[in-house]
Scaffold this motif. Structure first.
Motif, PDB file in Angstrom:
ATOM      1  N   LEU A  31     -17.027 -45.860  38.361  1.00  0.00           N
ATOM      2  CA  LEU A  31     -17.497 -46.766  37.311  1.00  0.00           C
ATOM      3  C   LEU A  31     -16.459 -47.843  37.014  1.00  0.00           C
ATOM      4  O   LEU A  31     -16.790 -49.026  36.871  1.00  0.00           O
ATOM      5  N   GLU A  32     -15.179 -47.439  36.949  1.00  0.00           N
ATOM      6  CA  GLU A  32     -14.119 -48.409  36.668  1.00  0.00           C
ATOM      7  C   GLU A  32     -14.010 -49.438  37.790  1.00  0.00           C
ATOM      8  O   GLU A  32     -13.832 -50.638  37.545  1.00  0.00           O
ATOM      9  N   SER A  33     -14.149 -48.970  39.042  1.00  0.00           N
ATOM     10  CA  SER A  33     -14.062 -49.877  40.181  1.00  0.00           C
ATOM     11  C   SER A  33     -15.180 -50.917  40.145  1.00  0.00           C
ATOM     12  O   SER A  33     -14.955 -52.093  40.446  1.00  0.00           O
ATOM     13  N   ARG A  34     -16.369 -50.502  39.735  1.00  0.00           N
ATOM     14  CA  ARG A  34     -17.523 -51.405  39.750  1.00  0.00           C
ATOM     15  C   ARG A  34     -17.561 -52.311  38.516  1.00  0.00           C
ATOM     16  O   ARG A  34     -17.864 -53.502  38.627  1.00  0.00           O
ATOM     17  N   TYR A  35     -17.265 -51.738  37.332  1.00  0.00           N
ATOM     18  CA  TYR A  35     -17.484 -52.487  36.087  1.00  0.00           C
ATOM     19  C   TYR A  35     -16.187 -52.869  35.368  1.00  0.00           C
ATOM     20  O   TYR A  35     -16.237 -53.384  34.250  1.00  0.00           O
ATOM     21  N   LYS A  36     -15.045 -52.601  36.029  1.00  0.00           N
ATOM     22  CA  LYS A  36     -13.722 -52.996  35.500  1.00  0.00           C
ATOM     23  C   LYS A  36     -13.428 -52.359  34.135  1.00  0.00           C
ATOM     24  O   LYS A  36     -12.720 -52.946  33.320  1.00  0.00           O
ATOM     25  N   LEU A  37     -13.998 -51.175  33.913  1.00  0.00           N
ATOM     26  CA  LEU A  37     -13.767 -50.489  32.644  1.00  0.00           C
ATOM     27  C   LEU A  37     -13.892 -48.985  32.858  1.00  0.00           C
ATOM     28  O   LEU A  37     -14.911 -48.504  33.367  1.00  0.00           O
TER      29      LEU A  37
END
Length: 287
Positions: free
Chosen positions: A232-238
């Motif tokens: 999720l962090e990789s895709r949405y920067k969070l």
């Protein structure tokens, strides 16, 4: 205020189910197609009653959407239950030849009985049954080695029953997706919505997307080759941290979508459905 339940039972499905039951007495073999991401939620509760003593071939489609480790776990789980599952990717044709052989093998005894009664052999008659959008039409096109039925990545494309002759040994009945008239299990209904195996008029994108985030963060690590929070962090920067699915949805909307929560919700669901987040199973086999 109570949240409205996810329900979807359009008229064409009710009509198709009635026609399907009328055709089943002509069928020798049933190919039950399920979605690899949710093989439990895409099992129709009435199918065993419909099939009765007929031969059944279990097909788990969308093999590309789950990890090899999950495929192995599901294969073992089905074997424990006395079922062999054929894993396929109908888009690319992986595993489809084995399904055709299984259907033909199941029909051999039918022609043996015909021969014993002095009757000529006939093609084995098989029907493809499953929820909407699990890949039934794509599977039939692969079995035929040409595109003869409309196939699209949305539920409700096939609306009529039709017999298709695959070879002098096999005939297939292409049937519209069938779904219970009432979705009593709302956890399963949510998974159907996440995977686009139910009409989008049945659900709210924001609610489903938020629930999707909650659901995948509760899954064990084996469902994917990486930690869900990292994906999720990789895709949405969070990084989701301790956020609820709803809070994460709104935070991502503020960060990358100018506060447009509806657009963010649609994007998250599309990312999952297209495999942008990686191979993620929404179910694990019962232990």
């Amino acid at each position: 205020m109570s949240i409205p339940a996810i329900q979807w039972y359009p008229g064409h499905i009710a009509k198709a189910e009635k026609a399907l039951k009328e055709q089943l007495n002509r069928v020798d073999v049933v190919l039950e197609v399920r979605d690899a991401r949710i093989p439990l939620a895409t099992h129709h509760p009435q199918i065993d009653n419909w099939v009765g003593t007929k031969n059944k071939v279990l097909v788990i489609n969308r093999l590309d959407t789950i990890s090899p480790a999950m495929q192995k776990l599901w294969q073992e789980s089905f074997l424990v239950q006395g079922q062999f599952a054929y894993f396929t990717n109908a888009k690319t044709g992986v595993g489809v030849a084995q399904v055709a052989k299984a259907a033909q093998k199941a029909g051999v005894e039918i022609n043996q009985r015909r021969s014993d009664r002095g009757m000529l052999p006939r093609p084995v008659r098989a029907v493809v049954i499953g929820f909407p959008n699990v890949g039934k039409s794509a599977l039939i096109n692969r079995l035929l080695k040409r595109r003869v039925v409309e196939s699209a990545a949305r539920p409700g494309v096939t609306r009529q029953l039709r017999w298709i002759r695959i070879s002098d040994r096999l005939e297939l009945l292409d049937a519209p997706g069938v779904i219970p008239s009432k979705l009593d299990n709302q956890e399963n209904a949510l998974k159907l919505a996440i995977c686009d195996d139910i009409g989008d008029a049945a659900y709210d994108n924001q609610r489903v997307s938020a629930n999707f985030i909650d659901l995948i963060q509760e899954l064990p690590p084996i469902v994917t080759e990486s930690f869900i929070s990292d994906l999720l962090e990789s895709r949405y920067k969070l990084h989701p941290g301790e956020m609820s699915g709803e809070d994460y949805l709104h935070a991502v909307a503020e960060l990358g979508f100018k506060g447009d929560v509806e657009r963010t919700a649609r994007q998250m669901l599309t990312d999952f459905r297209k495999g942008v987040l990686g191979a993620i199973s929404l179910e694990v086999p019962p232990s």
